[in-house]
Design an enzyme around this catalytic site. Sequence first.
Site, PDB file in Angstrom:
ATOM      1  N   GLU A  44     -37.376  25.121 -63.917  1.00 19.38           N
ATOM      2  CA  GLU A  44     -38.299  24.052 -63.531  1.00 19.38           C
ATOM      3  C   GLU A  44     -38.338  22.955 -64.599  1.00 19.38           C
ATOM      4  OE1 GLU A  44     -42.954  23.733 -62.030  1.00 19.38           O
ATOM      5  OE2 GLU A  44     -42.405  25.248 -63.504  1.00 19.38           O
ATOM      6  N   LYS A 117     -42.841  21.512 -54.468  1.00 24.80           N
ATOM      7  CA  LYS A 117     -43.713  22.620 -54.833  1.00 24.80           C
ATOM      8  C   LYS A 117     -45.009  22.584 -54.014  1.00 24.80           C
ATOM      9  CE  LYS A 117     -45.481  24.690 -59.147  1.00 24.80           C
ATOM     10  NZ  LYS A 117     -45.414  24.529 -60.628  1.00 24.80           N
ATOM     11  N   CYS A 160     -42.013  27.955 -59.381  1.00 29.23           N
ATOM     12  CA  CYS A 160     -42.964  28.470 -60.356  1.00 29.23           C
ATOM     13  C   CYS A 160     -44.226  29.060 -59.736  1.00 29.23           C
ATOM     14  CB  CYS A 160     -43.283  27.397 -61.386  1.00 29.23           C
ATOM     15  SG  CYS A 160     -43.999  28.074 -62.916  1.00 29.23           S
TER      16      CYS A 160
END
Length: 302
Positions: A44, A117, A160
């Site tokens: 990331e 995300k 993440c």
Amino acid sequence: MKASLRAGVVQQAGWNDKSRSLAASERGIRALAERGAELVLLQELHATRYFCQSENTDLFELAEALDGPTTQRLAALAKELELVIVGSIFERRAPGLYHNTAVVLDGDRGLVGSYRKMHIPDDPGFYEKFYFTPGDAGRGAGRGFTPIDTSVGRLGVLVCWDQWYPEAARLMTLAGAELLLYPTAIGWDPDDDDAEKGRQKDAWTLIQRSHAVANGVPVLVANRIGHEEDDSGVGSGIDFWGGSFIAGAQGELLAHGGTASEELLVELEAARSEQVRRIWPYLRDRRVDAYGELTERYIDRR
């Protein structure tokens, strides 16, 4: 997924100097390509430091368009090396609208998909809600939990904080993802004691291995390394613990990184997922008629 796929992960440090960070990413990609990798996952925000430790409007200058310089550089590498690269950018979508976005580059096809995300944290040292808007819900390219088709297979790319949510992994799998990939930036508060650090890292590894088990698919995880200071001076910074890994369809660790820069590479067999799902047919036995309450924030039956 290809019958046999050589999949790799690059684990590296990051700097706000994009040329330095991307040079490290490129070295890792080339090292894996020399070993025969067909798919490479980067961590990331690999083009910069993890800048979300404080809230600073000047840092929005790090953002790029979806097809900006970082994506273009990765696309050129994917074309030259004839492989698939999953990278990560701080995306400027429109004035005042920014995302934490994974990009997928596929050989001479270039950018074949992206994922914004969906779960955005807001914790001490991880002030991501200040910088990132969640991805759009719904179905279709670039929306929600939609896999990305590539020459090596259908990729379920998540980012993440998404890794803590079994719903995200399940929805990607139900949409046909053959692999789950998690570019990540996670580490310790240097002020935590060793016992707490151990619990955190073990939980992080365990939850992602569990997604492999529950869905019968391999999981690739790339995390960053090294200590990064909190430029605001408020916090003690973050010690990124590395620990990148590749797990098989039963959660077995096929490769596991340490705390230094390194590249992991394994060979994955598509038939393995089919075999595992025949003996552990979780998708068959799901009680889809009984799960409606999963869309509730909390169920209070008192």
